[in-house]
Write a protein that holds these residues in place. Structure first.
Motif, PDB file in Angstrom:
ATOM      1  N   CYS A 281       0.853  -1.189   0.000  1.00 40.07           N
ATOM      2  CA  CYS A 281       0.000   0.000   0.000  1.00 40.07           C
ATOM      3  C   CYS A 281       0.885   1.235   0.000  1.00 40.07           C
ATOM      4  CB  CYS A 281      -0.939   0.001   1.200  1.00 40.07           C
ATOM      5  SG  CYS A 281      -2.094   1.385   1.199  1.00 40.07           S
ATOM      6  N   PRO A 282       1.434   1.624  -1.148  1.00 44.06           N
ATOM      7  CA  PRO A 282       2.348   2.776  -1.185  1.00 44.06           C
ATOM      8  C   PRO A 282       1.683   4.089  -0.830  1.00 44.06           C
ATOM      9  CG  PRO A 282       1.796   2.063  -3.412  1.00 44.06           C
ATOM     10  CD  PRO A 282       1.231   1.026  -2.483  1.00 44.06           C
ATOM     11  N   THR A 283       0.359   4.169  -0.903  1.00 47.74           N
ATOM     12  CA  THR A 283      -0.309   5.422  -0.565  1.00 47.74           C
ATOM     13  C   THR A 283      -0.414   5.636   0.937  1.00 47.74           C
ATOM     14  OG1 THR A 283      -2.481   4.374  -0.613  1.00 47.74           O
ATOM     15  CG2 THR A 283      -1.663   5.298  -2.676  1.00 47.74           C
ATOM     16  N   GLY A 284      -0.357   4.583   1.723  1.00 51.49           N
ATOM     17  CA  GLY A 284      -0.498   4.726   3.159  1.00 51.49           C
ATOM     18  C   GLY A 284      -1.922   4.958   3.610  1.00 51.49           C
ATOM     19  N   VAL A 285      -2.903   4.784   2.737  1.00 51.68           N
ATOM     20  CA  VAL A 285      -4.322   4.945   3.078  1.00 51.68           C
ATOM     21  C   VAL A 285      -5.005   3.592   2.909  1.00 51.68           C
ATOM     22  CG1 VAL A 285      -6.465   6.150   2.543  1.00 51.68           C
ATOM     23  CG2 VAL A 285      -4.289   7.356   2.355  1.00 51.68           C
ATOM     24  N   PHE A 286      -5.758   3.186   3.917  1.00 48.27           N
ATOM     25  CA  PHE A 286      -6.413   1.886   3.909  1.00 48.27           C
ATOM     26  C   PHE A 286      -7.912   2.064   4.096  1.00 48.27           C
ATOM     27  CE2 PHE A 286      -2.107   1.149   5.276  1.00 48.27           C
ATOM     28  CZ  PHE A 286      -1.738  -0.028   4.658  1.00 48.27           C
ATOM     29  N   GLY A 287      -8.683   1.198   3.469  1.00 46.28           N
ATOM     30  CA  GLY A 287     -10.107   1.130   3.708  1.00 46.28           C
ATOM     31  C   GLY A 287     -10.399   0.204   4.869  1.00 46.28           C
ATOM     32  N   VAL A 288     -11.176   0.671   5.828  1.00 45.46           N
ATOM     33  CA  VAL A 288     -11.507  -0.100   7.025  1.00 45.46           C
ATOM     34  C   VAL A 288     -12.849  -0.793   6.796  1.00 45.46           C
ATOM     35  CG1 VAL A 288     -11.889  -0.015   9.511  1.00 45.46           C
ATOM     36  CG2 VAL A 288     -10.267   1.552   8.442  1.00 45.46           C
ATOM     37  N   HIS A 289     -12.853  -2.113   6.896  1.00 43.24           N
ATOM     38  CA  HIS A 289     -14.065  -2.890   6.696  1.00 43.24           C
ATOM     39  C   HIS A 289     -14.423  -3.590   8.000  1.00 43.24           C
ATOM     40  CE1 HIS A 289     -14.447  -2.663   2.228  1.00 43.24           C
ATOM     41  NE2 HIS A 289     -13.174  -2.322   2.354  1.00 43.24           N
ATOM     42  N   LEU A 290     -15.602  -3.277   8.503  1.00 43.46           N
ATOM     43  CA  LEU A 290     -16.117  -3.898   9.714  1.00 43.46           C
ATOM     44  C   LEU A 290     -17.167  -4.920   9.306  1.00 43.46           C
ATOM     45  CD1 LEU A 290     -16.557  -0.695  11.893  1.00 43.46           C
ATOM     46  CD2 LEU A 290     -14.566  -2.186  11.739  1.00 43.46           C
ATOM     47  N   LYS A 291     -16.861  -6.190   9.467  1.00 37.23           N
ATOM     48  CA  LYS A 291     -17.767  -7.258   9.083  1.00 37.23           C
ATOM     49  C   LYS A 291     -17.945  -8.190  10.264  1.00 37.23           C
ATOM     50  CE  LYS A 291     -18.707 -10.556   5.385  1.00 37.23           C
ATOM     51  NZ  LYS A 291     -18.214 -11.155   4.120  1.00 37.23           N
ATOM     52  N   LYS A 292     -19.183  -8.246  10.740  1.00 34.59           N
ATOM     53  CA  LYS A 292     -19.508  -9.039  11.931  1.00 34.59           C
ATOM     54  C   LYS A 292     -18.673  -8.531  13.096  1.00 34.59           C
ATOM     55  CE  LYS A 292     -20.983 -13.135   9.362  1.00 34.59           C
ATOM     56  NZ  LYS A 292     -20.791 -14.577   9.130  1.00 34.59           N
ATOM     57  N   ASP A 293     -17.735  -9.331  13.573  1.00 31.91           N
ATOM     58  CA  ASP A 293     -16.933  -8.918  14.716  1.00 31.91           C
ATOM     59  C   ASP A 293     -15.454  -8.813  14.347  1.00 31.91           C
ATOM     60  OD1 ASP A 293     -16.568 -11.577  14.272  1.00 31.91           O
ATOM     61  OD2 ASP A 293     -16.508 -12.171  16.387  1.00 31.91           O
ATOM     62  N   ARG A 294     -15.159  -8.460  13.095  1.00 29.71           N
ATOM     63  CA  ARG A 294     -13.775  -8.398  12.630  1.00 29.71           C
ATOM     64  C   ARG A 294     -13.488  -7.063  11.958  1.00 29.71           C
ATOM     65  NH1 ARG A 294     -12.418 -14.422  10.160  1.00 29.71           N
ATOM     66  NH2 ARG A 294     -13.088 -15.605  11.983  1.00 29.71           N
ATOM     67  N   VAL A 295     -12.208  -6.712  11.991  1.00 36.84           N
ATOM     68  CA  VAL A 295     -11.718  -5.496  11.343  1.00 36.84           C
ATOM     69  C   VAL A 295     -10.694  -5.905  10.298  1.00 36.84           C
ATOM     70  CG1 VAL A 295     -10.576  -3.273  11.652  1.00 36.84           C
ATOM     71  CG2 VAL A 295     -12.037  -4.177  13.449  1.00 36.84           C
ATOM     72  N   LYS A 296     -10.934  -5.516   9.069  1.00 35.58           N
ATOM     73  CA  LYS A 296     -10.002  -5.799   7.980  1.00 35.58           C
ATOM     74  C   LYS A 296      -9.641  -4.503   7.272  1.00 35.58           C
ATOM     75  CE  LYS A 296     -11.323 -10.566   6.924  1.00 35.58           C
ATOM     76  NZ  LYS A 296     -11.719 -11.520   5.853  1.00 35.58           N
ATOM     77  N   LEU A 297      -8.456  -4.507   6.686  1.00 33.16           N
ATOM     78  CA  LEU A 297      -7.979  -3.350   5.942  1.00 33.16           C
ATOM     79  C   LEU A 297      -7.812  -3.706   4.477  1.00 33.16           C
ATOM     80  CD1 LEU A 297      -5.303  -1.768   8.306  1.00 33.16           C
ATOM     81  CD2 LEU A 297      -7.727  -1.270   8.131  1.00 33.16           C
ATOM     82  N   ARG A 298      -8.114  -2.728   3.626  1.00 35.64           N
ATOM     83  CA  ARG A 298      -7.964  -2.911   2.192  1.00 35.64           C
ATOM     84  C   ARG A 298      -7.171  -1.736   1.640  1.00 35.64           C
ATOM     85  NH1 ARG A 298     -13.001  -3.550  -2.076  1.00 35.64           N
ATOM     86  NH2 ARG A 298     -11.763  -3.849  -3.965  1.00 35.64           N
ATOM     87  N   ALA A 299      -6.146  -2.028   0.867  1.00 35.78           N
ATOM     88  CA  ALA A 299      -5.283  -0.973   0.339  1.00 35.78           C
ATOM     89  C   ALA A 299      -6.058  -0.073  -0.617  1.00 35.78           C
ATOM     90  CB  ALA A 299      -4.077  -1.582  -0.374  1.00 35.78           C
ATOM     91  N   ILE A 300      -5.862   1.231  -0.498  1.00 39.56           N
ATOM     92  CA  ILE A 300      -6.488   2.228  -1.352  1.00 39.56           C
ATOM     93  C   ILE A 300      -5.421   2.807  -2.281  1.00 39.56           C
ATOM     94  CG2 ILE A 300      -7.752   4.403  -1.422  1.00 39.56           C
ATOM     95  CD1 ILE A 300      -9.365   2.107  -0.288  1.00 39.56           C
ATOM     96  N   SER A 301      -5.703   2.845  -3.565  1.00 38.04           N
ATOM     97  CA  SER A 301      -4.751   3.363  -4.552  1.00 38.04           C
ATOM     98  C   SER A 301      -5.061   4.816  -4.872  1.00 38.04           C
ATOM     99  CB  SER A 301      -4.795   2.516  -5.821  1.00 38.04           C
ATOM    100  OG  SER A 301      -6.109   2.516  -6.376  1.00 38.04           O
ATOM    101  N   PHE A 302      -4.037   5.528  -5.356  1.00 45.21           N
ATOM    102  CA  PHE A 302      -4.156   6.920  -5.764  1.00 45.21           C
ATOM    103  C   PHE A 302      -4.078   7.008  -7.282  1.00 45.21           C
ATOM    104  CE2 PHE A 302      -2.766   9.518  -1.807  1.00 45.21           C
ATOM    105  CZ  PHE A 302      -3.831   8.976  -1.106  1.00 45.21           C
ATOM    106  N   SER A 303      -4.631   8.073  -7.823  1.00 39.79           N
ATOM    107  CA  SER A 303      -4.532   8.302  -9.263  1.00 39.79           C
ATOM    108  C   SER A 303      -3.091   8.635  -9.646  1.00 39.79           C
ATOM    109  CB  SER A 303      -5.462   9.449  -9.673  1.00 39.79           C
ATOM    110  OG  SER A 303      -5.125  10.644  -8.988  1.00 39.79           O
ATOM    111  N   ASN A 304      -2.787   8.497 -10.935  1.00 40.60           N
ATOM    112  CA  ASN A 304      -1.413   8.684 -11.390  1.00 40.60           C
ATOM    113  C   ASN A 304      -0.926  10.122 -11.221  1.00 40.60           C
ATOM    114  OD1 ASN A 304      -1.284   5.972 -12.156  1.00 40.60           O
ATOM    115  ND2 ASN A 304      -2.059   6.408 -14.212  1.00 40.60           N
TER     116      ASN A 304
END
Length: 532
Positions: free
Chosen positions: A41-64
């Motif tokens: 994740c070179p941008t350093g920004v993550f999407g936070v997903h709360l599903k049931k009782d868990r926390v997951k992160l998803r890498a967010i990309s930036f435009s060129n």
């Protein structure tokens, strides 16, 4: 209201005191994570997903065409609702980097595109300002005001390093409250102006700011000069006239003593819930309350807090941010700072009623409608703490292709900024300064091959010269620290023996042949003594 225990999955160490949670296009984004941007994740920004009782992160990309965005702790974050054909966006100003460098830049985050699988791409632009610019700072706030059909951004408070003329050897890295000036940003033309008001006589930081139309309310905050948290509220009135803006300030009697609080909105009206924060350096504020902004002013009402768990009650620090309307994400770091297998607790606090919860079923847990409130200022700079991960958390049953995987990254609990490589480690994790001219973003380290799996050691603690450090970093060598072999030495990996190719020299035409000069043994001995 409910308090739900969450389990982090593949996101150990990324939630840190001073990080920010943003709500953009129905996504909850984590910004200002531990360390510099990583490979996955070179941008350093993550999407936070709360599903049931868990926390997951998803890498967010930036435009060129996006600008580089460093990981900033405790910046001023302000949300902009869509207006005049412009999309919803976030303004980010200032902040502190993991190298303890304080930023003075202003960035704007907007949604660039979103694919059919809801893969979000963000555009980051650094905005250039002219006029009376605010200096580098952190722990301040920004708010949007509108008056006479115009909009402007209000910046106030914060901390920064002492000026160069006031620094001494003992207080070189000490911070002080910024002067109590109010800055106005005209985002359309990029103009900035500074205003001094007699009511704002002291600088403050880590306060809360809420805006409604042409008024901004500054709630709580910490005064570094007197080490106090006065229970006061300042109401700043801004009139954006045709010529120059007109500002007036009023100190209200009502208020609460709090710093680093979390603010979450509960609906389309200007009604907020405040929780978290501190009443003193060693006492958390366990109470909750509602704040209502209307035509008459600001109103505080007590709210029954959720039944805190024993972990929350006995923890020394806590931090988090708003995770949507009526929701807040709380994190409790463990006490073992340098422990690699530390456990952590995540809690989702929901202030929605049962009827609202039924209406929200089937929708994304972290979605949020367009609002104009400001994200709460993150907590004060505290010791860097890590989040661990258990084996049962490694559940990839519903993992996505671009979900952040901690195993892909370098283990910063061993190689990051905040480690102690030995008992006599001389590198201060909070006041680190470059020791070698070749260092860029982190202290120079070498990997000791001895021990169980090896370990990293600061070259400065081993008293290595820069020349020796460069020499050790070349070629295929094994390094050993002072505890495993005395002085550092290296063992060359045996190189593969390659039979050299014999080249038959070609005869050169008209080559001159030099005759050897015969020297007697006495002359040879004389020349040896002369050159020895």
């Amino acid at each position: 209201m409910t308090l739900q225990l969450l389990t982090p999955v593949n996101c150990a160490g990324l939630f840190q005191p001073g990080c920010s949670l943003l709500q953009l296009d129905g996504e909850v984004l984590l910004f200002g994570q531990k360390g510099w941007p990583k490979r996955s994740c070179p941008t350093g920004v993550f999407g936070v997903h709360l599903k049931k009782d868990r926390v997951k992160l998803r890498a967010i990309s930036f435009s060129n065409d996006s600008n580089y965005l460093p990981p900033l702790r405790c910046p001023a974050v302000c949300r902009l609702d869509p207006y005049d054909g412009l999309p919803e966006s976030y303004l980010i100003h200032g902040g502190r980097t993991p190298n303890n460098e304080i930023s003075s830049s202003l960035y704007m985050l907007t949604v660039h595109s979103q694919g059919f699988n809801r893969k979000l791409t963000i555009s980051c632009k650094e905005k250039e300002l002219v006029g009376d610019l605010p200096g580098a700072r952190y722990g301040h706030t920004m708010s949007m005001v509108q008056s006479h059909g115009k909009k402007a951004c209000v910046l106030f408070g914060g901390r920064s390093y002492r000026p160069a003329g006031e620094r001494t050897t003992e207080s070189w890295n000490s911070v002080a409250d910024c002067p109590p000036q109010v800055y106005l940003f005209d985002l359309e033309f990029g103009c900035c102006s500074a205003h001094t008001l007699p009511e704002l006589s002291d600088g403050q930081s880590f306060h809360v700011s809420l805006a409604r139309e042409d008024c901004v309310y500054f709630i709580g905050g910490h005064l570094l000069s007197s080490d106090s948290r006065p229970s006061r509220v300042f109401r700043l009135h801004v009139e954006l006239l045709q010529g120059s803006p007109l500002l007036s300030c009023e100190c209200l009697d009502t208020g609460i003593s709090i710093t680093s609080a979390i603010i979450t909105r509960t609906g389309p009206t200007h009604k907020y819930i405040i929780l978290g924060g501190y009443e003193s350096d060693s006492e958390k504020r366990m109470k909750c309350g509602t704040i209502v902004l209307d035509d008459e002013g600001i109103h505080f009402e007590a709210l029954e807090p959720p039944k805190w768990s024993p972990d929350i009650t006995h923890s020394r620090t806590w931090f988090g941010g708003s995770a949507g309307e009526g929701k807040a994400l709380l994190a409790l770091p463990s006490d073992g700072r340098n422990s690699q297998n530390c456990t952590n607790s995540f809690y989702l606090v929901s202030f929605r009623t049962e009827e609202e919860g039924k209406d929200g079923e089937g929708t994304q847990g972290c979605s949020q409608e367009s609002t104009d409130y400001d994200d709460s200022t993150p907590l004060e700079d505290s010791d860097e703490l890590y989040f661990g991960r258990e084996l049962h958390e490694l559940d990839n049953s519903d993992s996505e292709g671009d979900t952040y995987n901690e195993d892909d990254e370098e283990d910063e609990t061993q190689t990051g900024y905040w480690i102690k490589c030995c008992l006599d480690c001389q590198v201060d994790p909070n006041k680190w300064e470059p020791y070698y001219s070749t260092e860029l973003h982190r202290p120079a380290m070498i990997f000791c091959s001895r021990g169980e799996g090896g370990h990293w050691v600061h070259a400065q603690c081993m008293e290595l010269t820069e020349t020796l450090l460069l020499k050790l970093s070349q070629g295929r060598k094994k390094y050993f620290c002072l505890d495993h072999g005395g002085l550092p030495y290296q063992e060359m990996t045996p190189t593969r023996q390659v039979t050299p190719i014999k080249h038959t020299p070609m005869k050169v035409k008209n080559r001159k042949i030099f005759q050897s000069v015969k020297i007697s043994p006495s002359k040879k001995q004389f020349f040896r003594r002369l050159f020895d």
